[in-house]
Design a protein around this motif. Structure first.
Motif, PDB file in Angstrom:
ATOM      1  N   TYR A   1       0.859  -1.182   0.000  1.00  0.00           N
ATOM      2  CA  TYR A   1       0.000   0.000   0.000  1.00  0.00           C
ATOM      3  C   TYR A   1       0.893   1.229   0.000  1.00  0.00           C
ATOM      4  N   LEU A   2       0.569   2.165  -0.860  1.00  0.00           N
ATOM      5  CA  LEU A   2       1.243   3.457  -0.894  1.00  0.00           C
ATOM      6  C   LEU A   2       0.199   4.510  -0.561  1.00  0.00           C
ATOM      7  N   LEU A   3       0.397   5.211   0.543  1.00  0.00           N
ATOM      8  CA  LEU A   3      -0.537   6.248   0.984  1.00  0.00           C
ATOM      9  C   LEU A   3       0.080   7.618   0.707  1.00  0.00           C
ATOM     10  N   VAL A   4      -0.661   8.430  -0.052  1.00  0.00           N
ATOM     11  CA  VAL A   4      -0.168   9.747  -0.480  1.00  0.00           C
ATOM     12  C   VAL A   4      -1.265  10.788  -0.272  1.00  0.00           C
ATOM     13  N   PRO A   5      -0.909  12.078  -0.231  1.00  0.00           N
ATOM     14  CA  PRO A   5      -1.954  13.107  -0.140  1.00  0.00           C
ATOM     15  C   PRO A   5      -2.853  13.077  -1.377  1.00  0.00           C
ATOM     16  N   ASP A   6      -4.069  13.523  -1.194  1.00  0.00           N
ATOM     17  CA  ASP A   6      -5.047  13.510  -2.280  1.00  0.00           C
ATOM     18  C   ASP A   6      -4.536  14.234  -3.525  1.00  0.00           C
ATOM     19  N   ARG A   7      -3.802  15.310  -3.320  1.00  0.00           N
ATOM     20  CA  ARG A   7      -3.294  16.092  -4.458  1.00  0.00           C
ATOM     21  C   ARG A   7      -2.285  15.312  -5.311  1.00  0.00           C
ATOM     22  N   SER A   8      -1.700  14.254  -4.752  1.00  0.00           N
ATOM     23  CA  SER A   8      -0.709  13.447  -5.469  1.00  0.00           C
ATOM     24  C   SER A   8      -1.259  12.115  -5.945  1.00  0.00           C
ATOM     25  N   LEU A   9      -2.534  11.857  -5.691  1.00  0.00           N
ATOM     26  CA  LEU A   9      -3.101  10.525  -5.916  1.00  0.00           C
ATOM     27  C   LEU A   9      -3.043  10.075  -7.376  1.00  0.00           C
ATOM     28  N   ILE A  10      -3.481  10.922  -8.285  1.00  0.00           N
ATOM     29  CA  ILE A  10      -3.535  10.514  -9.696  1.00  0.00           C
ATOM     30  C   ILE A  10      -2.144  10.190 -10.229  1.00  0.00           C
ATOM     31  N   GLY A  11      -1.195  11.084  -9.984  1.00  0.00           N
ATOM     32  CA  GLY A  11       0.177  10.843 -10.446  1.00  0.00           C
ATOM     33  C   GLY A  11       0.792   9.617  -9.808  1.00  0.00           C
ATOM     34  N   ALA A  12       0.516   9.419  -8.498  1.00  0.00           N
ATOM     35  CA  ALA A  12       1.066   8.258  -7.796  1.00  0.00           C
ATOM     36  C   ALA A  12       0.510   6.956  -8.362  1.00  0.00           C
ATOM     37  N   LYS A  13      -0.786   6.960  -8.685  1.00  0.00           N
ATOM     38  CA  LYS A  13      -1.382   5.753  -9.286  1.00  0.00           C
ATOM     39  C   LYS A  13      -0.767   5.466 -10.657  1.00  0.00           C
ATOM     40  N   GLN A  14      -0.558   6.512 -11.440  1.00  0.00           N
ATOM     41  CA  GLN A  14       0.046   6.332 -12.756  1.00  0.00           C
ATOM     42  C   GLN A  14       1.465   5.787 -12.628  1.00  0.00           C
ATOM     43  N   ASN A  15       2.235   6.338 -11.715  1.00  0.00           N
ATOM     44  CA  ASN A  15       3.606   5.855 -11.522  1.00  0.00           C
ATOM     45  C   ASN A  15       3.623   4.414 -11.028  1.00  0.00           C
ATOM     46  N   ALA A  16       2.713   4.077 -10.115  1.00  0.00           N
ATOM     47  CA  ALA A  16       2.643   2.712  -9.594  1.00  0.00           C
ATOM     48  C   ALA A  16       2.313   1.724 -10.713  1.00  0.00           C
ATOM     49  N   GLU A  17       1.413   2.116 -11.602  1.00  0.00           N
ATOM     50  CA  GLU A  17       1.057   1.241 -12.727  1.00  0.00           C
ATOM     51  C   GLU A  17       2.232   1.035 -13.672  1.00  0.00           C
ATOM     52  N   THR A  18       3.055   2.031 -13.811  1.00  0.00           N
ATOM     53  CA  THR A  18       4.238   1.917 -14.667  1.00  0.00           C
ATOM     54  C   THR A  18       5.259   0.967 -14.057  1.00  0.00           C
ATOM     55  N   VAL A  19       5.452   1.067 -12.739  1.00  0.00           N
ATOM     56  CA  VAL A  19       6.464   0.271 -12.043  1.00  0.00           C
ATOM     57  C   VAL A  19       6.021  -1.178 -11.846  1.00  0.00           C
ATOM     58  N   ALA A  20       4.774  -1.369 -11.426  1.00  0.00           N
ATOM     59  CA  ALA A  20       4.272  -2.716 -11.124  1.00  0.00           C
ATOM     60  C   ALA A  20       2.773  -2.748 -11.398  1.00  0.00           C
ATOM     61  N   PRO A  21       2.383  -2.956 -12.644  1.00  0.00           N
ATOM     62  CA  PRO A  21       0.969  -2.894 -13.023  1.00  0.00           C
ATOM     63  C   PRO A  21       0.072  -3.800 -12.161  1.00  0.00           C
ATOM     64  N   GLY A  22      -0.924  -3.159 -11.519  1.00  0.00           N
ATOM     65  CA  GLY A  22      -1.904  -3.889 -10.736  1.00  0.00           C
ATOM     66  C   GLY A  22      -1.414  -4.456  -9.420  1.00  0.00           C
ATOM     67  N   LYS A  23      -0.206  -4.137  -9.015  1.00  0.00           N
ATOM     68  CA  LYS A  23       0.376  -4.749  -7.817  1.00  0.00           C
ATOM     69  C   LYS A  23       0.491  -3.810  -6.620  1.00  0.00           C
ATOM     70  N   ILE A  24       0.467  -2.496  -6.847  1.00  0.00           N
ATOM     71  CA  ILE A  24       0.602  -1.532  -5.756  1.00  0.00           C
ATOM     72  C   ILE A  24      -0.740  -0.845  -5.543  1.00  0.00           C
ATOM     73  N   THR A  25      -1.266  -0.959  -4.340  1.00  0.00           N
ATOM     74  CA  THR A  25      -2.506  -0.258  -4.000  1.00  0.00           C
ATOM     75  C   THR A  25      -2.138   1.146  -3.567  1.00  0.00           C
ATOM     76  N   VAL A  26      -2.633   2.132  -4.292  1.00  0.00           N
ATOM     77  CA  VAL A  26      -2.354   3.529  -3.972  1.00  0.00           C
ATOM     78  C   VAL A  26      -3.642   4.164  -3.471  1.00  0.00           C
ATOM     79  N   GLU A  27      -3.590   4.722  -2.268  1.00  0.00           N
ATOM     80  CA  GLU A  27      -4.752   5.348  -1.658  1.00  0.00           C
ATOM     81  C   GLU A  27      -4.374   6.728  -1.153  1.00  0.00           C
ATOM     82  N   SER A  28      -5.396   7.559  -1.013  1.00  0.00           N
ATOM     83  CA  SER A  28      -5.218   8.891  -0.468  1.00  0.00           C
ATOM     84  C   SER A  28      -5.155   8.825   1.052  1.00  0.00           C
ATOM     85  N   ILE A  29      -4.249   9.593   1.626  1.00  0.00           N
ATOM     86  CA  ILE A  29      -4.113   9.633   3.082  1.00  0.00           C
ATOM     87  C   ILE A  29      -5.395  10.141   3.737  1.00  0.00           C
TER      88      ILE A  29
END
Length: 137
Positions: free
Chosen positions: A47-75
């Motif tokens: 799980y990667l927890l980030v501020p709401d303002r960073s959520l979209i970019g963090a999800k995109q980066n997570a998909e690039t690094v490990a598609p479907g494997k990193i759960t990204v949520e807003s803090i």
């Protein structure tokens, strides 16, 4: 810097609850995604927890690094969803925590990060307590 400290301590993330490594950051940088990727390779859920303002970019980066494997949520929702349960869990811990981390004394993002750490710490303690009961029981 924080990622380097976590690596030196030999921990998979900021918190480990069961087989899930939690990474909490107010500014997701490439190093945290590489750490997440290593966690996955080591068999952890991530799980990667980030501020709401960073959520979209963090999800995109997570998909690039490990598609479907990193759960990204807003803090923010993470804190909101858990704070009510914790207030029932401990009437003494939350007022104490509120006194130590008043939003007026800290930046909003830093306050949310502290609250997230607090919540994950309590979840980690609960998990460990349940594991001890299962081993004894």
């Amino acid at each position: 810097m924080r990622e380097a400290i976590v690596s030196q301590l030999g921990r998979p993330g900021d918190f480990l609850v069961g087989d899930t490594a939690f990474h909490v950051t107010v500014a997701p940088m490439p190093a945290v995604y590489e750490k997440c990727k290593r966690n996955i390779e080591d068999g952890f859920r991530v799980y990667l927890l980030v501020p709401d303002r960073s959520l979209i970019g963090a999800k995109q980066n997570a998909e690039t690094v490990a598609p479907g494997k990193i759960t990204v949520e807003s803090i923010e929702p993470f804190v909101g969803q858990n704070i009510e349960e914790l207030s029932v869990f401990s009437k003494t811990l939350l007022p104490f925590w509120g006194q130590r981390c008043q939003p007026r004394r800290h930046k909003h993002s830093v306050f949310l990060k502290y609250m997230t750490y607090f919540i994950l710490h309590v979840l980690q303690l609960r998990y460990n307590k349940n594991q001890s009961k299962e081993l004894k029981g």
